[in-house]
Design an enzyme around this catalytic site. Structure first.
Site, PDB file in Angstrom:
ATOM      1  N   ALA B 241      -3.146  -2.314   3.055  1.00 51.70           N
ATOM      2  CA  ALA B 241      -2.313  -2.858   1.920  1.00 51.70           C
ATOM      3  C   ALA B 241      -2.922  -2.602   0.472  1.00 51.70           C
ATOM      4  O   ALA B 241      -3.961  -2.222   0.223  1.00 51.70           O
ATOM      5  CB  ALA B 241      -2.320  -4.359   2.226  1.00 51.70           C
ATOM      6  N   HIS B 242      -2.192  -3.217  -0.520  1.00 53.61           N
ATOM      7  CA  HIS B 242      -2.468  -2.868  -1.845  1.00 53.61           C
ATOM      8  C   HIS B 242      -4.067  -3.559  -2.219  1.00 53.61           C
ATOM      9  O   HIS B 242      -4.543  -4.390  -1.847  1.00 53.61           O
ATOM     10  CB  HIS B 242      -1.455  -3.793  -2.724  1.00 53.61           C
ATOM     11  CG  HIS B 242      -1.415  -5.314  -2.585  1.00 53.61           C
ATOM     12  ND1 HIS B 242      -2.375  -6.001  -3.067  1.00 53.61           N
ATOM     13  CD2 HIS B 242      -0.867  -5.973  -1.795  1.00 53.61           C
ATOM     14  CE1 HIS B 242      -2.275  -7.282  -2.578  1.00 53.61           C
ATOM     15  NE2 HIS B 242      -1.055  -7.453  -1.840  1.00 53.61           N
ATOM     16  N   ASN B 243      -4.497  -2.807  -3.317  1.00 60.85           N
ATOM     17  CA  ASN B 243      -5.749  -2.890  -3.955  1.00 60.85           C
ATOM     18  C   ASN B 243      -7.014  -2.886  -2.909  1.00 60.85           C
ATOM     19  O   ASN B 243      -7.968  -3.454  -3.193  1.00 60.85           O
ATOM     20  CB  ASN B 243      -5.633  -4.437  -4.422  1.00 60.85           C
ATOM     21  CG  ASN B 243      -4.514  -4.147  -5.741  1.00 60.85           C
ATOM     22  OD1 ASN B 243      -3.439  -4.452  -5.419  1.00 60.85           O
ATOM     23  ND2 ASN B 243      -5.229  -3.928  -6.757  1.00 60.85           N
ATOM     24  N   SER B 261      -6.515  -6.296  -0.930  1.00 53.17           N
ATOM     25  CA  SER B 261      -7.780  -6.359  -1.796  1.00 53.17           C
ATOM     26  C   SER B 261      -8.933  -7.034  -0.739  1.00 53.17           C
ATOM     27  O   SER B 261     -10.005  -7.240  -1.103  1.00 53.17           O
ATOM     28  CB  SER B 261      -7.934  -7.834  -2.658  1.00 53.17           C
ATOM     29  OG  SER B 261      -6.621  -7.751  -3.567  1.00 53.17           O
TER      30      SER B 261
END
Lengths: 352, 352, 352
Positions: B241-243, B261
């Site tokens: 997922a993102h980051n 994250s």
């Protein structure tokens, strides 16, 4: 495809090899349940429980078993297996799945020495050198077939399927969109903290009558073969790793993950989200319940559940025990107090 | 590629930087185990246990370690690391993975200002404006590279890979079919029961020597970067997922799901089907066993298992306890009766 | 898109319908946190805790709530909802997602009777016969839209998305790369050990304002519809099987698997990796924690966790019990010994 024009009940009976009773001239155009059917719909009695509804249905025609005597005045087609006949009816009166028009779309790119006679090749398809596509097979838009891959007759590869080089696909195989067949197995040598790729020089063999869902991935073997045997059906988002041997007529439901070198016997059913650890052997006729994880070999013909997967009855006992656990812990505390009191009484008999 | 013509053992020894003993004029064309090898096959002794088979093999040549004295009359190539040398042999005598021919296929669509010098661009590829594809890189059929994306040298993107705009990909990266890099992170603001999309303006950075399997998805950052560091290998159907920040030389096995994250250190091994909750930090050298779920930070260099993932020994004790539980509940019931009897005897000493 | 040229704070305030205080002539080009922002960045106070940072920030402009009195000398834009306004700012000053240029790319293949007026059709797109693509909709490279499918206005289908025939997609829907909509449901009749495919003649309906992540798969209904209702957001690698009915404004996080004929109410939140067994009904407002498996219907407005999923408090008690279990088993053994001693004493009172 008779979607627009419909078909007479007499024609339909002939197509099904069924016995017509009633008005063969009626035209039917759709399929519906006994309750919902109107006069242009075919319905069916799949089960004795539906018999009462048969008397009240408005269906134009009803598929019934040969063992059932139809009520007077009903138009029926008697067949050996109404459920199976219904599948045929759906194929006849549709709506049908989209088909690729015969021939090769001008935007398709066909490699040197590839053979596509009798196949239907859609837009933006790429076929590698020396690949062979069987007659009656449809490659929908955006499909990729690698060099030296063979695809049998009457297959359907839906849009954007990728079948890598040197794969062998049998007859009447269906592969759904965005699925990848024959990608590299996941294998590295660790040297000095780095991962060195082990060339994956094997291939994938998919036998006749296999169906594979959308967005699935089946890896080629490190060497030798990853094999999916005849008649096995695989759902969406399933991962089958390198060198697996999946038996005949298995069912593998969505999001299952099968690690490297796993062997499945025939008629194995893996329900949704099941995981199988590498090198495990699962014998013929095993059923594994949804979301179980298989850490060791499973003997045939039984149902397993849990993580690690155990026989269903063992799992059931474990679950019952777990539900009792909070209460049991309270009982244990209470019992400890009672024992303390007994001990206290035994040590001080005068105060008992 | 020497698939057709084979290669002499002398040439192979030179290529490997190995020491030839025996008949260098022999031609070899394939690789096989010591047991299965015929006179045109190369085999290898990866392990002292194989030494006995070395005496009996029919292999045309055998890779052995420099510490092993070959039996008389055998043709061998002595190398520092026979397993690693075997990988090189497989690359030389194939079968090789399919290659995109050099140049740009006429059906490919190249955006304004894109640079593709020295790259091999296959059919139906789309490259966005100002994208840069490094020399020696192959984009197979149907690949999409978005605007302003940079792909380094000697990469391979297999058919139908999508790399969205503004992504950075290093050198020698391999991405397998139907994988999506740089899709939007999953983020919404909730207002009055509706979900409002948060623009995902970050990007993905994939460093050198990363490999990503088929049908995986790596999201761009909300802002800043999602980063996959040098040498990490990711299997099929993995979600990142993102980051996220994935360290160097990690191994992430099939169907793992890593939430937003998350930070992984170096040399982390996530086995198959592992899940990691958002914002978790996993330290260097951690191994997480298959199908575990990580709900909190993990300290380095240890092995974790279970859901929630705990240290392997703790997990082992939990499992042993669970297996004993049904019996323990029965013991608790029996013990309760015995305490009742003791209590009864204590209260009515005359009947004891 | 103002990525290059920037925008004045006054223009930005007008665009947001906000109230400008300070120097409207400043030009801003980027977004950053209060701490990281420089004089060309917009920042925001999403939370009273950020107020102190507001005094020290170097940001060119700051979005603040209407309830906050800005410090003297600061350039701010007062808005009703700074977080939501920030999303608008990101859309204005970018970087923006890549757009398909208006019109039909010459390499796209448009079926007979298809309507694409006002849509932007990218390279290598295939659109089936009689499909209708709404104005303002973008089909990125390699997208496939089947025959008789309707896609509404202002949708974005990212590269290599497949939407099969007879699907209905509403307005403002976004579907990410390599996702498959409308593939066959997974259904077979078992006869004599073989699996006979049940034709999947239903379709998929996706209502307005739905977003679907990358590499997901949503199956068409066996008959009737699979429906994703207005405003629902679905993450990557999610599987939604045939005949599901997913309510409005749901959130379905990555790698969830929803079996056939499942019904979700409105505002259901399924966290990552959740599985739902077929025919289950989940009521409005339910939250299911990550990696849970739902085996039965769930009543509304509560949070569930575990496998099988139970109410969060029940799950918590189970977990606490499990952690106590190894110690409890030791206590049970010790207590058994104490009872034995008491019994021994009771049976041999003279030795007590």
């Amino acid at each position: 495809m008779a979607e627009e024009s419909g078909i007479t009940v007499a024609e339909l009976a002939r197509h099904l090899g069924g016995e017509l009773r009633g008005d063969g001239a009626r035209v039917v155009r759709t399929v519906a349940t006994l309750e919902q059917a109107g006069p242009e719909a075919v319905s069916w009695v799949g089960d004795q429980r539906h018999l009462r509804q048969l008397e009240q249905t408005r269906a134009g025609a009803v598929l019934i078993g040969r063992d059932i005597e139809p009520p007077a005045g009903r138009t029926v087609i008697r067949v050996a297996d109404p459920d199976l006949a219904l599948c045929d009816v759906l194929r006849v009166i549709g709506p049908s799945p989209e088909r690729v028009p015969p021939g090769v779309h001008p935007s398709a790119v066909i490699g040197a020495g590839a053979v596509v006679e009798g196949a239907a090749i859609g837009p933006h398809v790429t076929i590698g050198a020396r690949a062979r596509i069987g007659a009656g097979t449809q490659l929908h838009a955006g499909v990729y077939v690698g060099a030296d891959t063979r695809i049998g007759r009457d297959c359907v590869l839906w849009p954007n399927v990728v079948v890598r080089e040197r794969t062998a696909v049998g007859d009447r195989v269906m592969i759904h969109s965005n699925t990848t067949i024959g990608t590299d197995g996941f294998g590295y040598l660790q040297r000095g903290g780095r991962h060195h790729k082990i060339p994956q020089v094997g291939r994938v063999v998919i036998e006749d009558d296999v169906e594979i869902g959308a967005n699935a991935a089946i890896d080629r073997a490190r060497s030798g073969e990853t094999r999916i045997r005849r008649g096995t059906k695989i759902d969406n988002l399933v991962q089958i790793a390198h060198n697996c041997d999946i038996g005949e007529d298995c069912i593998i439901v969505g999001q299952c993950g099968i690690s490297g070198s796993v062997t499945l016997g025939h008629h194995v059913l893996l329900s949704g989200h099941v995981g199988v650890i590498d090198h495990v052997r699962i014998a013929d006729g095993v059923t594994v319940a949804a979301t179980s994880i298989v850490f060791g070999d499973l003997a045939g013909g039984r149902t397993y559940r849990g993580s690690p997967a155990v026989e269903k009855m063992v799992f059931g006992r474990q679950q019952v025990s777990l539900q009792r656990l909070p209460k049991a812990l309270a009982e244990l505390r209470a019992l400890t107090k009672r024992v303390e009191q007994l001990e206290s009484a035994a040590n001080h008999p005068e105060t008992g």
